[in-house]
Design a protein around this motif. Sequence first.
Motif, PDB file in Angstrom:
ATOM      1  N   ALA A  81      -4.262  -4.592   1.430  1.00 39.53           N
ATOM      2  CA  ALA A  81      -5.536  -4.517   0.726  1.00 39.53           C
ATOM      3  C   ALA A  81      -6.419  -3.416   1.305  1.00 39.53           C
ATOM      4  CB  ALA A  81      -6.258  -5.855   0.793  1.00 39.53           C
ATOM      5  N   SER A  82      -6.414  -3.287   2.616  1.00 43.19           N
ATOM      6  CA  SER A  82      -7.228  -2.252   3.260  1.00 43.19           C
ATOM      7  C   SER A  82      -6.733  -0.856   2.900  1.00 43.19           C
ATOM      8  CB  SER A  82      -7.196  -2.430   4.785  1.00 43.19           C
ATOM      9  OG  SER A  82      -7.713  -3.691   5.148  1.00 43.19           O
ATOM     10  N   GLU A  83      -5.420  -0.744   2.688  1.00 47.60           N
ATOM     11  CA  GLU A  83      -4.825   0.544   2.341  1.00 47.60           C
ATOM     12  C   GLU A  83      -5.144   0.927   0.902  1.00 47.60           C
ATOM     13  OE1 GLU A  83      -0.341   1.268   1.773  1.00 47.60           O
ATOM     14  OE2 GLU A  83      -0.713   1.773   3.881  1.00 47.60           O
ATOM     15  N   ASP A  84      -4.989  -0.032  -0.035  1.00 50.37           N
ATOM     16  CA  ASP A  84      -5.315   0.216  -1.443  1.00 50.37           C
ATOM     17  C   ASP A  84      -5.348  -1.123  -2.176  1.00 50.37           C
ATOM     18  OD1 ASP A  84      -5.391   0.907  -4.226  1.00 50.37           O
ATOM     19  OD2 ASP A  84      -4.634   2.890  -3.698  1.00 50.37           O
ATOM     20  N   VAL A  86      -6.486  -1.993  -5.069  1.00 49.84           N
ATOM     21  CA  VAL A  86      -6.149  -1.971  -6.492  1.00 49.84           C
ATOM     22  C   VAL A  86      -4.644  -1.904  -6.699  1.00 49.84           C
ATOM     23  CG1 VAL A  86      -6.370  -0.675  -8.657  1.00 49.84           C
ATOM     24  CG2 VAL A  86      -8.359  -0.954  -7.166  1.00 49.84           C
ATOM     25  N   LEU A  87      -3.994  -0.936  -6.060  1.00 46.81           N
ATOM     26  CA  LEU A  87      -2.570  -0.693  -6.308  1.00 46.81           C
ATOM     27  C   LEU A  87      -1.654  -1.606  -5.502  1.00 46.81           C
ATOM     28  CD1 LEU A  87      -2.495   3.211  -6.519  1.00 46.81           C
ATOM     29  CD2 LEU A  87      -2.827   1.536  -8.350  1.00 46.81           C
ATOM     30  N   ASN A  88      -2.123  -2.099  -4.354  1.00 40.27           N
ATOM     31  CA  ASN A  88      -1.270  -2.929  -3.497  1.00 40.27           C
ATOM     32  C   ASN A  88      -1.476  -4.427  -3.684  1.00 40.27           C
ATOM     33  OD1 ASN A  88      -0.227  -0.609  -2.379  1.00 40.27           O
ATOM     34  ND2 ASN A  88      -1.405  -0.731  -0.492  1.00 40.27           N
ATOM     35  N   ILE A  89      -2.624  -4.816  -4.260  1.00 41.32           N
ATOM     36  CA  ILE A  89      -2.920  -6.243  -4.397  1.00 41.32           C
ATOM     37  C   ILE A  89      -3.195  -6.626  -5.848  1.00 41.32           C
ATOM     38  CG2 ILE A  89      -4.413  -8.141  -3.677  1.00 41.32           C
ATOM     39  CD1 ILE A  89      -2.667  -7.056  -1.418  1.00 41.32           C
TER      40      ILE A  89
END
Length: 256
Positions: A81-84, A86-89
């Motif tokens: 989630a911290s990385e992205d 929208v795209l990861n979660i």
Amino acid sequence: MSEMIEGVAAGVPFVAVPPVDPAAPAALLAGWHLMDEPASERAMAAAVPMAGLQAWRVYFGLPLSGARLPEGGPEEVFRRASEDAVLNIFEPVTEQAAGEFPAALAELRDRLPGATGPLGVFGGSAGAIVALEVLARGDAGIAAAAVASPVVQLAPMIAANERRYGLTYSWTERSRAVAARYDYVDRAAELTAPLLLVTGADDDIAVREPADALHAKVGGELVTVDGMAHEFPPGTPGAAGVDAAFSAWFARRLRG
């Protein structure tokens, strides 16, 4: 809760609670929990039991939660989630949960005794995106829907999380396209079943304003729970408010 059934349907973990009269035909309510509290299918069942309905209440576990946590557990989910976010979660969770629903629903119709009545869907926060996406796709004949602390537009929710965690999200062309896809104010015409929106009076404006805008477009009902922020853990006044609103809504909408 002692009568709760726990299992897996078409690969999807769930808990289900039987109707008031297990020997009679019943409606089927299917829903998804929050990533905040209540953050599991069991917790959602405890927070929003909707007792007293002649309906099976089925609470699905979201991808990337509970039994389906990735290696590394909650810390890995937070890292993604911290990385992205929208795209990861948000995108993978919503796409997988909405995509796996028709097969899980078909299996549960066969497995749950008497579950032949009308279908309702519900959800909270991230689970509300799933409920709205399922409704918008039109893959199942949904008679009514109810969402609490709903993420009706994804972009404002990302901004709220920026404020909450002190982070800056770097939008890309792809993530903007995902946010546009999960904008149910823009997609209001696709939400063809009666819809109940429940918001907390103390929730972020990123939730309350889009819910107001969606209600203005689709009608249905909008209920505000005093003293509730975004979460509604089991046993809290917020959970009681959501449960009362959902119970009354589905009791009216799913008769017959």
